[in-house]
Scaffold this motif. Structure first.
Motif, PDB file in Angstrom:
ATOM      1  N   PHE A  31     -42.328 140.518  28.943  1.00 17.06           N
ATOM      2  CA  PHE A  31     -42.279 141.740  28.134  1.00 17.06           C
ATOM      3  C   PHE A  31     -43.528 141.832  27.275  1.00 17.06           C
ATOM      4  O   PHE A  31     -44.197 140.844  26.998  1.00 17.06           O
ATOM      5  N   SER A  32     -43.833 143.057  26.861  1.00 19.52           N
ATOM      6  CA  SER A  32     -44.933 143.331  25.932  1.00 19.52           C
ATOM      7  C   SER A  32     -44.493 144.381  24.931  1.00 19.52           C
ATOM      8  O   SER A  32     -43.949 145.418  25.326  1.00 19.52           O
ATOM      9  N   LEU A  33     -44.716 144.103  23.679  1.00 19.12           N
ATOM     10  CA  LEU A  33     -44.519 145.116  22.644  1.00 19.12           C
ATOM     11  C   LEU A  33     -45.849 145.749  22.253  1.00 19.12           C
ATOM     12  O   LEU A  33     -45.869 146.812  21.652  1.00 19.12           O
ATOM     13  N   VAL A  34     -46.953 145.060  22.587  1.00 14.43           N
ATOM     14  CA  VAL A  34     -48.294 145.597  22.368  1.00 14.43           C
ATOM     15  C   VAL A  34     -49.103 145.369  23.636  1.00 14.43           C
ATOM     16  O   VAL A  34     -48.788 144.502  24.446  1.00 14.43           O
ATOM     17  N   SER A  35     -50.135 146.136  23.800  1.00 12.10           N
ATOM     18  CA  SER A  35     -50.950 146.077  25.011  1.00 12.10           C
ATOM     19  C   SER A  35     -51.496 144.661  25.253  1.00 12.10           C
ATOM     20  O   SER A  35     -51.968 143.997  24.328  1.00 12.10           O
ATOM     21  N   ASN A  36     -51.388 144.225  26.502  1.00 12.49           N
ATOM     22  CA  ASN A  36     -51.966 142.973  27.012  1.00 12.49           C
ATOM     23  C   ASN A  36     -51.196 141.706  26.643  1.00 12.49           C
ATOM     24  O   ASN A  36     -51.564 140.618  27.100  1.00 12.49           O
ATOM     25  N   ALA A  37     -50.143 141.795  25.862  1.00 16.17           N
ATOM     26  CA  ALA A  37     -49.462 140.581  25.401  1.00 16.17           C
ATOM     27  C   ALA A  37     -48.853 139.788  26.561  1.00 16.17           C
ATOM     28  O   ALA A  37     -48.958 138.559  26.604  1.00 16.17           O
ATOM     29  N   GLN A  87     -62.380 139.550  26.916  1.00 15.83           N
ATOM     30  CA  GLN A  87     -62.699 139.942  25.543  1.00 15.83           C
ATOM     31  C   GLN A  87     -61.473 139.796  24.644  1.00 15.83           C
ATOM     32  O   GLN A  87     -61.579 139.343  23.494  1.00 15.83           O
ATOM     33  N   VAL A  88     -60.303 140.181  25.168  1.00 14.37           N
ATOM     34  CA  VAL A  88     -59.063 140.034  24.405  1.00 14.37           C
ATOM     35  C   VAL A  88     -58.819 138.567  24.067  1.00 14.37           C
ATOM     36  O   VAL A  88     -58.475 138.218  22.932  1.00 14.37           O
ATOM     37  N   LEU A  89     -59.007 137.693  25.054  1.00 19.51           N
ATOM     38  CA  LEU A  89     -58.784 136.265  24.832  1.00 19.51           C
ATOM     39  C   LEU A  89     -59.766 135.699  23.815  1.00 19.51           C
ATOM     40  O   LEU A  89     -59.403 134.879  22.972  1.00 19.51           O
ATOM     41  N   ARG A  90     -61.014 136.139  23.885  1.00 21.17           N
ATOM     42  CA  ARG A  90     -62.030 135.645  22.950  1.00 21.17           C
ATOM     43  C   ARG A  90     -61.786 136.148  21.529  1.00 21.17           C
ATOM     44  O   ARG A  90     -62.185 135.501  20.555  1.00 21.17           O
ATOM     45  N   SER A  91     -61.150 137.286  21.411  1.00 24.92           N
ATOM     46  CA  SER A  91     -60.922 137.882  20.092  1.00 24.92           C
ATOM     47  C   SER A  91     -59.932 137.086  19.250  1.00 24.92           C
ATOM     48  O   SER A  91     -59.882 137.239  18.032  1.00 24.92           O
ATOM     49  N   ARG A  92     -59.131 136.260  19.907  1.00 23.27           N
ATOM     50  CA  ARG A  92     -58.110 135.447  19.232  1.00 23.27           C
ATOM     51  C   ARG A  92     -57.141 136.301  18.409  1.00 23.27           C
ATOM     52  O   ARG A  92     -56.626 135.859  17.362  1.00 23.27           O
ATOM     53  N   LYS A  93     -56.904 137.521  18.882  1.00 21.98           N
ATOM     54  CA  LYS A  93     -55.948 138.379  18.174  1.00 21.98           C
ATOM     55  C   LYS A  93     -54.511 137.920  18.391  1.00 21.98           C
ATOM     56  O   LYS A  93     -53.606 138.317  17.654  1.00 21.98           O
ATOM     57  N   PHE A  94     -54.303 137.084  19.430  1.00 18.91           N
ATOM     58  CA  PHE A  94     -52.971 136.576  19.727  1.00 18.91           C
ATOM     59  C   PHE A  94     -52.916 135.061  19.545  1.00 18.91           C
ATOM     60  O   PHE A  94     -53.902 134.359  19.788  1.00 18.91           O
ATOM     61  N   ARG A  95     -51.763 134.586  19.153  1.00 19.71           N
ATOM     62  CA  ARG A  95     -51.470 133.155  19.146  1.00 19.71           C
ATOM     63  C   ARG A  95     -50.393 132.919  20.202  1.00 19.71           C
ATOM     64  O   ARG A  95     -49.452 133.699  20.319  1.00 19.71           O
ATOM     65  N   VAL A  96     -50.519 131.836  20.964  1.00 22.91           N
ATOM     66  CA  VAL A  96     -49.591 131.578  22.065  1.00 22.91           C
ATOM     67  C   VAL A  96     -48.876 130.247  21.838  1.00 22.91           C
ATOM     68  O   VAL A  96     -49.484 129.259  21.406  1.00 22.91           O
ATOM     69  N   SER A 150     -46.135 143.766  42.150  1.00 23.82           N
ATOM     70  CA  SER A 150     -46.538 144.793  41.190  1.00 23.82           C
ATOM     71  C   SER A 150     -48.048 144.923  41.241  1.00 23.82           C
ATOM     72  O   SER A 150     -48.759 143.955  41.535  1.00 23.82           O
ATOM     73  N   GLU A 151     -48.540 146.114  40.946  1.00 23.71           N
ATOM     74  CA  GLU A 151     -49.978 146.367  41.040  1.00 23.71           C
ATOM     75  C   GLU A 151     -50.761 145.549  40.031  1.00 23.71           C
ATOM     76  O   GLU A 151     -51.826 145.011  40.352  1.00 23.71           O
ATOM     77  N   HIS A 152     -50.249 145.430  38.802  1.00 30.12           N
ATOM     78  CA  HIS A 152     -51.047 144.737  37.787  1.00 30.12           C
ATOM     79  C   HIS A 152     -51.103 143.238  38.076  1.00 30.12           C
ATOM     80  O   HIS A 152     -52.126 142.592  37.823  1.00 30.12           O
ATOM     81  N   LEU A 153     -50.046 142.669  38.664  1.00 27.53           N
ATOM     82  CA  LEU A 153     -50.099 141.262  39.044  1.00 27.53           C
ATOM     83  C   LEU A 153     -51.020 141.051  40.243  1.00 27.53           C
ATOM     84  O   LEU A 153     -51.718 140.042  40.342  1.00 27.53           O
ATOM     85  N   VAL A 174     -44.719 139.420  20.011  1.00 31.76           N
ATOM     86  CA  VAL A 174     -45.096 140.694  20.617  1.00 31.76           C
ATOM     87  C   VAL A 174     -45.132 140.657  22.148  1.00 31.76           C
ATOM     88  O   VAL A 174     -45.374 141.666  22.799  1.00 31.76           O
ATOM     89  N   GLY A 175     -44.911 139.494  22.727  1.00 32.13           N
ATOM     90  CA  GLY A 175     -44.924 139.404  24.183  1.00 32.13           C
ATOM     91  C   GLY A 175     -44.486 138.030  24.636  1.00 32.13           C
ATOM     92  O   GLY A 175     -44.380 137.092  23.840  1.00 32.13           O
ATOM     93  N   GLY A 176     -44.215 137.929  25.923  1.00 35.45           N
ATOM     94  CA  GLY A 176     -43.833 136.623  26.446  1.00 35.45           C
ATOM     95  C   GLY A 176     -43.257 136.720  27.835  1.00 35.45           C
ATOM     96  O   GLY A 176     -43.139 137.801  28.424  1.00 35.45           O
ATOM     97  N   LEU A 177     -42.882 135.561  28.357  1.00 38.89           N
ATOM     98  CA  LEU A 177     -42.253 135.473  29.664  1.00 38.89           C
ATOM     99  C   LEU A 177     -41.353 134.252  29.695  1.00 38.89           C
ATOM    100  O   LEU A 177     -41.458 133.363  28.843  1.00 38.89           O
TER     101      LEU A 177
END
Length: 222
Positions: A159-165, A77-86, A188-191, A141-144
């Motif tokens: 890193f993330s400055l906002v959730s899910n970045a 849902q986050v990806l579909r929302s297009r709230k982020f640009r990569v 890590s658990e989330h990975l 707001v995020g990256g690697l």
């Protein structure tokens, strides 16, 4: 036995000789040639301001096969929302600075010391280290970032400055670059929830041996 590296000799002991915690060697330097030799042999530097350069080669490796990536319904849902640009490789120095400075739970300080930042920025300029940037509007707001060895991406930090970045950055990396493997280094658990798993050092070395290491223009396959 922990090996002492000579700055004038470009060589590492075999990674299988690392101690139980993965510590293999101490000393040496962070010049491009040594860093590339390390990554080609499943070795990476990890140390702090108050220690010499420490080189690790874990006996088990935490990795993500891109084709086994798991994306939760909420992330879809986050990806579909297009709230982020990569983007990729447009703000490498900023990404590594954020990775060094953003505080993390249960972690004091950073292992991405100034010398490390300078060394990896040089690797980036030479085409071996790359970054994924996640933007919200004009704000980063995020990256690697990490080092590419053929079709293996050795992830260093995110890193993330906002959730899910940071998750968006990892998904973009896994889906867009034709990679065979992403090395996550530390479990890590989330990975793990995203599909990362543990393989042996021997298996990881075998994958690295199949790679051709050269500078890459880090471009997503659209």
């Amino acid at each position: 036995m922990i090996f002492q590296l000579d700055e004038n000799e470009l060589v590492f002991p075999h990674p299988s000789l690392a101690d139980e915690d993965g510590l293999l060697a101490v000393g040496g330097d962070l010049r491009t040639e040594r860093l590339l030799l390390a990554y080609e042999n499943a070795i990476f530097p990890w140390y702090s301001e108050d220690t010499p350069i420490l080189w690790y080669a874990p006996h088990d490796r935490f990795v993500l096969y891109p084709q086994r990536l798991k994306i939760s319904k909420s992330m879809q849902q986050v990806l579909r929302s297009r709230k982020f640009r990569v983007s990729c490789d447009t703000a490498f120095d900023r990404v590594i600075q954020y990775c060094a400075s953003v505080s993390r739970k249960d972690q004091d300080g950073t292992w991405i010391v100034d010398d490390m930042q300078q060394a990896y920025s040089k690797l980036h300029r030479e085409g071996f280290a790359h970054s994924i940037e996640v933007w919200q509007g004009e704000e980063l707001v995020g990256g690697l970032y990490g080092v590419q060895v053929g079709k293996v991406f050795c992830g260093e930090s995110m890193f993330s400055l906002v959730s899910n970045a940071s998750k968006v950055a990892l998904i973009f990396l896994a889906q867009r670059f034709g990679l065979e493997l992403i090395d996550c280094q530390i479990p890590s658990e989330h990975l793990e929830r995203m599909g990362a798993e543990t393989i042996s050092q021997k298996e990881y070395l075998h994958i690295l041996e199949q790679q051709e290491n050269q500078p890459y223009a880090f471009q997503a396959a659209l």
